[in-house]
Design an enzyme around this catalytic site. Structure first.
Site, PDB file in Angstrom:
ATOM      1  N   GLU A 282     -31.913  30.333   9.855  1.00  0.00           N
ATOM      2  CA  GLU A 282     -33.287  30.271   9.347  1.00  0.00           C
ATOM      3  C   GLU A 282     -33.703  31.623   8.784  1.00  0.00           C
ATOM      4  O   GLU A 282     -33.256  32.664   9.279  1.00  0.00           O
ATOM      5  CB  GLU A 282     -34.239  29.842  10.471  1.00  0.00           C
ATOM      6  CG  GLU A 282     -33.907  28.424  10.945  1.00  0.00           C
ATOM      7  CD  GLU A 282     -34.841  27.897  12.027  1.00  0.00           C
ATOM      8  OE1 GLU A 282     -35.775  28.614  12.424  1.00  0.00           O
ATOM      9  OE2 GLU A 282     -34.613  26.744  12.471  1.00  0.00           O
ATOM     10  N   HIS A 305     -39.673  25.261  10.606  1.00  0.00           N
ATOM     11  CA  HIS A 305     -39.649  25.342  12.072  1.00  0.00           C
ATOM     12  C   HIS A 305     -41.076  25.402  12.646  1.00  0.00           C
ATOM     13  O   HIS A 305     -41.404  26.286  13.434  1.00  0.00           O
ATOM     14  CB  HIS A 305     -38.844  26.564  12.542  1.00  0.00           C
ATOM     15  CG  HIS A 305     -38.340  26.418  13.956  1.00  0.00           C
ATOM     16  ND1 HIS A 305     -37.155  26.969  14.380  1.00  0.00           N
ATOM     17  CD2 HIS A 305     -38.868  25.791  15.037  1.00  0.00           C
ATOM     18  CE1 HIS A 305     -36.987  26.691  15.672  1.00  0.00           C
ATOM     19  NE2 HIS A 305     -38.020  25.985  16.081  1.00  0.00           N
TER      20      HIS A 305
HETATM   21  P1  NAI Z   1     -35.829  18.693  27.268  1.00  0.00           P
HETATM   22  O1  NAI Z   1     -34.908  19.604  27.967  1.00  0.00           O
HETATM   23  O2  NAI Z   1     -37.043  18.199  27.968  1.00  0.00           O
HETATM   24  O3  NAI Z   1     -35.020  17.406  26.745  1.00  0.00           O
HETATM   25  C1  NAI Z   1     -33.729  17.470  26.201  1.00  0.00           C
HETATM   26  C2  NAI Z   1     -33.006  16.184  26.552  1.00  0.00           C
HETATM   27  O4  NAI Z   1     -31.773  16.144  25.844  1.00  0.00           O
HETATM   28  C3  NAI Z   1     -32.686  16.064  28.030  1.00  0.00           C
HETATM   29  O5  NAI Z   1     -33.124  14.816  28.507  1.00  0.00           O
HETATM   30  C4  NAI Z   1     -31.158  16.170  28.073  1.00  0.00           C
HETATM   31  O6  NAI Z   1     -30.581  15.443  29.124  1.00  0.00           O
HETATM   32  C5  NAI Z   1     -30.797  15.598  26.722  1.00  0.00           C
HETATM   33  N1  NAI Z   1     -29.479  15.967  26.222  1.00  0.00           N
HETATM   34  C6  NAI Z   1     -28.826  17.145  26.351  1.00  0.00           C
HETATM   35  N2  NAI Z   1     -27.638  17.090  25.718  1.00  0.00           N
HETATM   36  C7  NAI Z   1     -27.542  15.851  25.171  1.00  0.00           C
HETATM   37  C8  NAI Z   1     -26.554  15.197  24.398  1.00  0.00           C
HETATM   38  N3  NAI Z   1     -25.432  15.821  24.067  1.00  0.00           N
HETATM   39  N4  NAI Z   1     -26.781  13.927  24.030  1.00  0.00           N
HETATM   40  C9  NAI Z   1     -27.924  13.274  24.388  1.00  0.00           C
HETATM   41  N5  NAI Z   1     -28.889  13.865  25.127  1.00  0.00           N
HETATM   42  C10 NAI Z   1     -28.709  15.130  25.506  1.00  0.00           C
HETATM   43  O7  NAI Z   1     -36.224  19.444  25.909  1.00  0.00           O
HETATM   44  P2  NAI Z   1     -37.534  19.249  25.042  1.00  0.00           P
HETATM   45  O8  NAI Z   1     -38.618  20.110  25.548  1.00  0.00           O
HETATM   46  O9  NAI Z   1     -37.793  17.810  24.871  1.00  0.00           O
HETATM   47  O10 NAI Z   1     -37.037  19.892  23.646  1.00  0.00           O
HETATM   48  C11 NAI Z   1     -36.069  19.233  22.854  1.00  0.00           C
HETATM   49  C12 NAI Z   1     -35.629  20.126  21.711  1.00  0.00           C
HETATM   50  O11 NAI Z   1     -36.737  20.437  20.860  1.00  0.00           O
HETATM   51  C13 NAI Z   1     -35.063  21.477  22.137  1.00  0.00           C
HETATM   52  O12 NAI Z   1     -33.939  21.771  21.365  1.00  0.00           O
HETATM   53  C14 NAI Z   1     -36.168  22.465  21.788  1.00  0.00           C
HETATM   54  O13 NAI Z   1     -35.647  23.738  21.523  1.00  0.00           O
HETATM   55  C15 NAI Z   1     -36.719  21.822  20.522  1.00  0.00           C
HETATM   56  N6  NAI Z   1     -38.086  22.225  20.172  1.00  0.00           N
HETATM   57  C16 NAI Z   1     -38.364  22.398  18.837  1.00  0.00           C
HETATM   58  C17 NAI Z   1     -39.636  22.765  18.430  1.00  0.00           C
HETATM   59  C18 NAI Z   1     -39.942  22.926  16.984  1.00  0.00           C
HETATM   60  O14 NAI Z   1     -40.844  23.689  16.658  1.00  0.00           O
HETATM   61  N7  NAI Z   1     -39.255  22.246  16.109  1.00  0.00           N
HETATM   62  C19 NAI Z   1     -40.700  23.022  19.413  1.00  0.00           C
HETATM   63  C20 NAI Z   1     -40.317  22.715  20.774  1.00  0.00           C
HETATM   64  C21 NAI Z   1     -39.042  22.364  21.126  1.00  0.00           C
END
Ligand code: NAI
Length: 421
Positions: A282, A305
């Site tokens: 990015e 982002h």
């Molecule tokens: P979280 O940790 O609550 O959920 C992630 C889920 O993915 C978990 O349930 C986990 O078991 C699952 N997971 C892990 N590896 C996997 C795989 N290989 N296949 C299927 N499922 C898998 O995380 P949260 O808070 O929901 O965030 C999700 C993503 O969003 C993160 O990467 C975070 O960095 C990103 N994010 C992006 C933002 C943006 O501005 N675009 C803002 C906030 C978060």
């Protein structure tokens, strides 16, 4: 603690007030939302210094002299050398999700817990994803571009309602499950794929095979963590398994999607559209252009982002992290710390509360208890947690926990940090 003010008394609802109220100096950088200051001031911590931008080098070192807690966002870096120069620093708040900008190990070894805000922007991401799904199902990005270019392509071809379509969520965590709830309120059918067993919310259905799952969804949205386990999770093979004409949304981490493979699928028409908020590399500043083969494609929504970037999320983040810092300063609670043994809030029992951060070695607690006994303190309640090289004990005592006692505990070789809260 360096700043001890004995004349200032405030009423705090939740926490027991020690006889001498210790007023921490809190220094905030990078335009942290005013909600943070409100939390501190309401708790009686009104020595809050704010800086609009990020500082570095000597300017940062100078700004942090005497600070007991610091609040930063992603552009302020707190490395080992800087932390070593800040003997008064007791806690760090990252008013964002990421904590890479802090040397977490160095902070822990100096007895400094680091807090962040992992949940405050969940809703913002979920709303954006739903909005993008609807826009892409209706082919609005292309239609919008055509009208701006002077065309009037009034047609229903390729435009669909969200109602009755299947939304596939990869990663059913905080954000993924919220997306599912919102999608159901639009009448979408929700399926998800997660490596862990997750309780389905609403009418969502779990699917164990990623390939099968991809073949069932009209819109696939990714909400997995970054890192090597999810790198190129959506590669050419996975994209080929997606339904012809379906849509891909990625607001998780840029490394999760093979971008050249996605570009080919969008160009060939195998996928009808995509919305991408995160990229493998990015731009580092607002003047730098995104380097991506997806630029210029009218069936792709590109955003910088900003999935979690709303006024509401900034306000929530300000409050969430400030609350964690306040709780640590007031009661020693480290619940939610990313680098530290976690101890939940419990009400103070006894006349004083002593927090003791020590090397996690055999006999540490025995030594602490013996020392307290020697100083005439009776232990009323004690909690201990360890993590790696660090042990953390919160001890509520009867007896006088004077400056002399605290100094005596600090002098013991196992002690990393000791304070009365
Ligand atoms: P979280 O940790 O609550 O959920 C992630 C889920 O993915 C978990 O349930 C986990 O078991 C699952 N997971 C892990 N590896 C996997 C795989 N290989 N296949 C299927 N499922 C898998 O995380 P949260 O808070 O929901 O965030 C999700 C993503 O969003 C993160 O990467 C975070 O960095 C990103 N994010 C992006 C933002 C943006 O501005 N675009 C803002 C906030 C978060």
């Amino acid at each position: 603690m360096t700043l001890t003010r004995s004349l200032k008394y405030r009423t705090m609802n939740v926490f027991h007030l020690p006889e001498r109220v210790q007023m921490p100096r809190i220094v905030l950088f990078e335009n942290i939302h005013a909600s943070a200051r409100e939390v501190f001031v309401a708790a009686g911590f009104d020595d809050v210094v704010t800086h609009a931008g990020a500082l570095a080098g000597d300017a940062l070192r100078e700004a942090l002299q005497g600070a007991n807690a610091v609040g930063i966002r992603s552009r302020t870096h707190l490395d080992q050398a800087l932390l070593a120069d800040l003997p008064d620093l007791r806690a760090i708040g990252c008013f964002c999700i990421g904590t890479n900008q802090v040397d977490l190990e160095a902070a822990a070894l100096r007895g400094i817990p680091v807090f962040n805000a992992p949940f405050s922007n969940t809703r913002s991401v979920a709303e954006l994803v739903l909005g993008e799904a609807i826009l892409l199902l209706r082919r609005i990005p292309e239609k919008n571009a055509r009208v701006h270019e002077g065309f009037w392509d009034k047609t229903a071809d390729g435009a669909y309602e969200a109602r009755g379509k299947t939304l596939g969520i990869v990663g059913y965590g905080n954000i993924g499950s919220q997306v599912g709830i919102l999608a159901e309120s639009f009448g979408m059918r929700v399926i998800y794929h997660d490596i862990e067993a997750k309780l389905p919310l609403g009418n969502a259905h779990a699917t164990s095979s990623l390939k099968k799952f991809l073949g069932q969804a009209d819109v696939v949205t990714l909400h997995v963590p970054g890192g090597k386990d999810t790198a190129n999770l959506i590669d050419a093979e996975a994209i080929a398994a997606m339904r012809p004409g379906s849509i891909l949304i990625n607001a998780s981490r840029g490394t999760v999607v093979d971008i050249p493979a996605l570009q080919r699928a969008l160009k060939s028409g195998h996928l009808s559209g995509a919305a991408i908020d995160v990229f493998p590399t990015e731009p580092k500043s607002r003047d730098e252009a995104l380097d991506s083969p997806l630029r210029g494609m009218h069936n792709v929504i590109l955003t910088p982002h900003i999935g979690g970037s709303t006024q509401e999320s900034q306000e929530n983040i300000g409050r969430e992290v400030a609350e964690k810092l306040k709780r640590f300063i007031s009661s020693g609670t480290t619940k939610g710390a990313v680098n530290f043994p976690e101890i939940s809030y419990h009400e103070q029992a006894g006349a004083a509360r002593i927090i003791h951060i020590h090397q996690n070695v055999p006999g540490a607690m025995g030594a602490l208890s013996n020392l307290m006994g020697e100083y005439g303190l009776n232990i009323v309640s004690q909690q201990l947690q360890t993590r790696g090289k660090i042990g953390y004990a919160i001890t509520d005592v009867d007896g006088e926990a004077t400056d002399q006692v605290i100094e005596g505990l600090r002098r013991h070789p196992i002690t990393i940090r000791c304070d009365r809260v």
